[in-house]
Structures are given as structure tokens and as C-alpha cells.
Design a protein around this motif. Sequence first.
Motif, PDB file in Angstrom:
ATOM      1  N   VAL A   4       0.885  -1.202   0.122  1.00 14.08           N
ATOM      2  CA  VAL A   4      -0.024   0.068   0.106  1.00 14.08           C
ATOM      3  C   VAL A   4       0.831   1.212  -0.081  1.00 14.08           C
ATOM      4  N   LYS A   5       0.283   2.369  -0.408  1.00  9.79           N
ATOM      5  CA  LYS A   5       0.865   3.581  -0.639  1.00  9.79           C
ATOM      6  C   LYS A   5       0.356   4.434   0.336  1.00  9.79           C
ATOM      7  N   LEU A   6       1.177   5.090   1.420  1.00  9.29           N
ATOM      8  CA  LEU A   6       0.667   5.732   2.428  1.00  9.29           C
ATOM      9  C   LEU A   6       1.229   7.147   2.497  1.00  9.29           C
ATOM     10  N   VAL A   7       0.592   8.290   2.909  1.00 10.71           N
ATOM     11  CA  VAL A   7       1.164   9.699   3.059  1.00 10.71           C
ATOM     12  C   VAL A   7       1.272   9.840   4.728  1.00 10.71           C
ATOM     13  N   ALA A   8       2.120   9.968   5.115  1.00 10.96           N
ATOM     14  CA  ALA A   8       2.247  10.334   6.518  1.00 10.96           C
ATOM     15  C   ALA A   8       2.483  12.022   7.043  1.00 10.96           C
ATOM     16  N   ILE A   9       1.450  12.627   7.532  1.00 12.10           N
ATOM     17  CA  ILE A   9       1.630  13.949   7.832  1.00 12.10           C
ATOM     18  C   ILE A   9       2.126  14.026   9.073  1.00 12.10           C
ATOM     19  N   THR A  10       3.226  15.096   9.370  1.00  4.70           N
ATOM     20  CA  THR A  10       3.631  15.591  10.551  1.00  4.70           C
ATOM     21  C   THR A  10       2.783  16.481  11.042  1.00  4.70           C
ATOM     22  N   GLY A  11       2.120  16.396  12.335  1.00  2.23           N
ATOM     23  CA  GLY A  11       1.072  17.424  12.885  1.00  2.23           C
ATOM     24  C   GLY A  11       1.614  18.615  13.322  1.00  2.23           C
ATOM     25  N   THR A  12       2.962  18.989  12.849  1.00  2.00           N
ATOM     26  CA  THR A  12       3.475  20.304  13.647  1.00  2.00           C
ATOM     27  C   THR A  12       4.322  21.164  12.413  1.00  2.00           C
ATOM     28  N   ASN A  13       4.655  22.265  12.680  1.00  5.30           N
ATOM     29  CA  ASN A  13       5.431  23.189  11.640  1.00  5.30           C
ATOM     30  C   ASN A  13       7.007  23.221  12.594  1.00  5.30           C
TER      31      ASN A  13
END
Length: 830
Positions: A4-13
Motif C-alpha cells: 500500500v502507498k501511504l502519506v504520513a503527515i507530521t502534525g506540527t510546523n
Amino acid sequence: MNRVKLVAITGTNASHSFNRLLLNFMKRHFAEAADIEVCNIADVPMFNEDVPEQDPEPVTRLSRQIVAADGVIIGCPEHNHSVPSALKSVLEWLSYRQHPLNGKPVMIVGASYHPQGSSRAQIHLRQILDSPGVSARVLPGNEFLLGGVKDAFDDQGELVDPGTITFLEQCFADFIDFVRLEQGREQSSVLESAGRTKGLQPTGYSSQPEPASTIKGDQEMVQSHAVHWDATYDVVVLGFGGAGATAARFAADDGATVLLVDSAPEGHEGGNTRVSGQLVCYGDDEEKLRAYYRAQLGPMDLDEAIVDTYVEGMAGMKSYFRQYLDVEPVSSKQLLGADFGMFPEYPEFEGGDCIDLLLVHEGFFDGALWKILHQKVADRADAIDVWYRSPARHLIKADDGRTIAGVQIEREHVLRNIRALNGVVLATGGFENNRRMIQDYLGAPRLAPAGSLFNKGAGVDLAIEAGADLWHMANYESLGLQHGLTFAVPDGERGPLLVFGYDDLATGSLLTVGDDGSRYFREDETNRHGHIFDHGIWRVPPAQAHPHLIFDQEKHDEIVHGEHPEVLDRAVQADTAEQLAELIGADPQTLAKTIERFNSFVQQGTDYEFGRDPETMRAFDQGPYYAIAMLQGMLNTQGGPRRNSRAEILDPDGCPIGHLYGAGELGGVCAGVYQGGQNIAECLIFGKIAGQNAAVPKQQSGVQASRQDDVAPAMVATNTGQTLGSFKSDLAQSQADIPLGPGQFIGRSKAGMGAEITVRVTVDDDRKLRDIEIISQSETGDVAGEALQKLPAQMVARDSADVDVISGATVSSNALKAAVADALRQVPGR
């Protein structure tokens, strides 16, 4: 199967983020299963709907990445009890002009400096993702909360706690299943709209795995002519708990080759047996025991043959211990005294004076019985293959359309069709962790499990597939504070078992209220596995969605000086009852009247509402007031497929379904109230019956090929234990030789909750302890993880195995210490 292809978003800047570190760890750790692209949001401007004509380029880029992915992982920090503003802003953008998260599977993980591990932020994030315009499909349960994050990673960015890694692996495996399920639904929806669904595949066969918790009725059994057999055994046992281990052992003793599978990873097998009190119900007089059990059934009916089989088994339990467990039974009645409260649990019932609870030694809640059952399986490794983390997805019918010919099992994310020549035993436990079934069958919004987190009702779905009749679906047991409460915990966590030292949470100026702020039972009720006296019958009261303990300042001060002052960390405070009600979601007027009415009962010396002993009641003072969120505890369910005295699974007409057997709490025989120790007794009694009947050679229905002819040679799992590739027994792997270098010694201990703990210690030229490696262990990860992580370093620092145990993991701590001590005893001259 495609990765599977997943996008992982870091929830901070932020420039440095432990959540980014966690996502990068997941990218590396799960590289074989998924392509994970870690995305940062530092370049996404703050959302402002008045400014842009078009979305900023970073938003469009991120949106495209999400659209192209099969699913999304969000690493969510916690700021001020909620999600960071930067993450909230990104989600505003992604639900403004573009809606890439609409219908997209999302997994939430979180890391935090604090013990809660971003729990409150994750709750808020779930609400946001569920809102119209976002409409993501969030993985239910599976809350991965990484607290104390500063010590969670090593210098290479790797998680250091094996238990944490194991839990993350389970969560991720569930997410992959969830992604594939959503893909299947999407594909089905498209095909159905085109009128092409029917006839797409051979009858009843699907190449996609289906989690056990999918909506009932959307699965069909696989027909044997439609499958290729990957391996063949005489018996397949589903579930490596007390019943499954017993069934496998006795099937092997009767000459069968056995495959024993469990959905849990190693260290979490054992089901509720592993974490139970290790007590087995016994009666020294069979007729008295029969009378007592009939009284337990009360107005409910149960097949006479079942009653006789069960009672006969419990009456013979001492012989069972000696003959099959090789131990001399220990009477807990003699050990604790007859007034302990469970000898019997219902003293007013006829015959109760014969009740005793047997132990395999003088100890409780230490997994001692489970370890014996586990060892009996390990001793038969030549006949029993064990697969961990291998859930059963479907049963496979023979060509007669009725007899069970095998099982479709997911092994290392590949579906394998395993033929069972003589029988399949369903021993997968209850549905304590399946919210849909809890709501459907128990009518409860949510319950907090006290036992295994892997009992998810898979056996119920499999039984329905097979056409089985169901029984006892509304019957379950609680255990805990007052009638059976525990502290509120997030989904996917066990509720603490509040049975020792919490008596003061049922007395004084303290009461328990339900969702509206009113009382719903007497707080000093005798704890009988969740049952309270209700108009002549002992019943588990209807569960509330958010019950609370309510108490005043005087009670608060008592708790401060009591045995468990830490419970106050869970309390919220308000000056008035009305304000407290606002905090806990109750009706202000109702809660205020409840306290007022309680105080009047104290003044009158009688609880006219529920009959609580006035000696346990004290009027509330003028405040402030406190509340602690609770949940009804869930020890185990009893519902599942109906069985007969031969452990055969029955259809609605009462006819056995060919080659299908059941044991344990899945379809348990307890139809009325519960006596402690009876579930484990049932595992031993019906596990033996199921295993032996499943092992009896059967005529093969509609299957022409021989065992060897219909199995691909490279995938044969034989009765010799000589298996290939992924079919190798997981239990056999732990028996491998361990290489030793200079100054290295092996130590072993069987004193833990799981199988043997094996360590390799290294000493220097002065014979001082320099290193401890844990080579193998199967301790309960979420309990023993801290001990296995911290104690080796402490022992090395002290050059001794004699260090303090970790609180809450005493058994595992002592087992590890014993293994190290065993190794150090072998050091010459030390």
C-alpha cells in the motif's frame, strides 16, 4: 499482494518533532508492507478563506499526494489539550476547496512528553476528521499513544521498547487491513453501480482479506472446489488461549497433526486465560455441584447433556489436574479461608457449600496455569505447528456445501487455504473488543475490557458463515469496583481491575451516577462478577455511556490518606453540583437533586431508592465536589455458536455442522449467573472434548485428492515439524541454538507470564556483569514492557540480578531477574 502507498503527515510546523521521528521510524520499520511518504506542513500558510483566489501551492501539492495514496497516517502532537494550530489549519485547507481526505482511510498516532501520549488531541482530531467536508474514514480503536517520548527513541531514531513496537505493529497491521477493506468496498461500489458485481469471481471466493469486524452478512464461505490448498493438517484450532491450547494438545495426543493459530502476536497469546486469576471451579460433591449449577441457571434453560458434561467435568477437576496437568491441585478455599467470598459466590443457592477453586500452585494472577497449558503445546512441537499473528478470515466448505473442509488464514499478509481433514475447532474467545457486537448483542454503548485485547468476535462471524445457531449472546461478566466498574480508558486499552484495596470508593459521601446524573444501583452491592440483585434475579445492570463517581471534599480528603490516592489524578472539581454536572455531561438539576435526595436518605437512615446500608452513607458537604469518569468493566462474553455435549457446533435445527467444533468462552455454556473459575473450567473440559472429537478420522466429503496430491510441495506443512518458509511453526523457532562468545552465558526462567525467558549475559575479565540481552520472551507486552526495558540496565549498573521489580509487572520482573541469576551462576569464580 501489492504494497500500500501511504502519506504520513507530521502534525506540527516545528523544526524538531518527535512525531516526525515516529513517522520516520514507521517508514523504515514497515518498509516491506508499505511505501510511506513523510510530509511536512511547515510551508503551508495559515488558513484564511478571505485571502487566496486559489489554494496555495503547498496545499495543492499535499492534496495531490493524499489523493494518490491508499491511506494517510497523521502524527499528532498535543498542544493545550488539543491538536496544534498548524495541523488544524492544514485540515481547514484540505476541506475548503479540495477534499482529498473524503473517504480516505486515516490512522492516527501521537507522541508526547507526557504520559497521556496526546490522547486528548487524538480525540479532537477524530472529531475533526469526521466532520462534514473532511469526511475521512478513521481507523477505529487502535489508539497509539506514545508518552514519555524523550526516552522513547535511541540515538538512531529507533523505538527502544519492544512492547511499544509490538503494539505499533498490531495497530499498523489493523490499519493495512482497514485500508484494504476500504479499497474492497470502493471497488465493490463501482462494480455494483455498473451492474457487474455478480459473477465476477468464483462463488463465495474473495482474494481480499476481510476483518472479523465487518458488517455481518457481507461475507460468504469459500467452497473447497474454488481453492488451492496451501497446506493440510488433520485438525486446525483457531485461538491459542486456554481452550485452544487444550484442544490442540488433546488432538495431538490422539494422533492428529494440528495447526494452532492466533491473531495475536507472541506475548499476547493466551486470551483471557493468560490474564485471569488462574482459578478453576471444582466441587467435591457432584450432586451438590449439579444442584448449585442448576440454581445458577435460574429461569434459563440449558440442554441436560451439556449440564451433565459440565458438572461431571468440574467434579473431576482434581483428577484432571493430576492426570493431564501433572500438578497436585491447591485448594484456594483452604488457602484463603471459606469466608473469602467466592466459596461459593452465591451462598444462598443449594449445594454451594461444595464449591472450591483450584490452583496449580499457591499463587494468583501469575499465569501459572496458562504456562502449563502453553508448555503442553510446546512439548508436542512434533505434532503441533503454532502460528502467531495469523487471523482466520473464512471457513472453507467441502463440496457438499455443509461440511467444513478448512480455513482461510492470513499469514504474513497472505491468505493461505489450510485444509483440515478431520476438524476445525473454534476457540477464538469472546467479543469483548468489538464495539459493534457489544452494541448489537449486549445493548451497551461501550465496555472496558479487563482481559485480552485480541478477543474481537472473529469466531462469531466465522460461525455465522458456517450457518451456526447462536446462543447466550446477551450474557457477560463484569468485575471491578462496586458492582463491576473500572476507570474510563480510551478504546483499545484494558480497564484496570479495581478489586483489591478500593473498598473506600463505595462508602461515605460518595455515590455513582449514570449518564443523566442520577444513581442507578446501590454502591455497596456485593460484587458478583457484575451482577446485582434485580427483582429476584441477579443481573448485570444496563451499562451507562459515561458513569461517574461523585464525592465531596471530605471524601476527597479521605482518599488522599487512603490506599490509592492516585485515583484523584483522574478527578475533576467544581464548586457546585450543577457546575460539576456541566463538566461531566450530566443534567445539572438531576445531579443536584440526586445529591439532595442522597442527603435526605442519610438523615432518615434509609436509602429508599436502592437500599444501600445507611452505615456506608454520609451526607455531602457544601462542596467543592469531585467526579471521576468510569466505565462498566467487561471480563468476558459468553455468546457464540451453540454447541452440544460433544463440542460439535450446531445449526438452527440442532444438527451438527460437519467437522466443526467449539470450546471456551466463544459460545460458552454459562446461561445464567456466573461462579468464579467456571470459564477456565469450561476451557479445560470442552477444550479436551473438542480436540479429541476433532481428531477422530473422518470420511472426506467431496474432496478427491490425497493429502500430498492436492498440496503444492513447497508449501507442505507436515506432521514432522519440518516446514518451509512462512509455514514454519513460530513456537519451534524459539528453540534455536544461541551462539556464545567469550564471557557469555545463557540464562533461562519459566517464572514469567509467558513461555521461557532466555537471556544472554556478558561478563568482563573481572567477572563483572557488562551486558544483558533478552534473546526470547513472550511476556505480555503492555504490562511487562517497562520491566524488560529498564531492568537489564539496572542489573548491569549494580552488577547483580538483585534489583527492585517494576510496579505492575512483578511476575515478569522476577522472571527476568531469575533468568539473569541463572546465567550468572554459571560464571566460574563469581
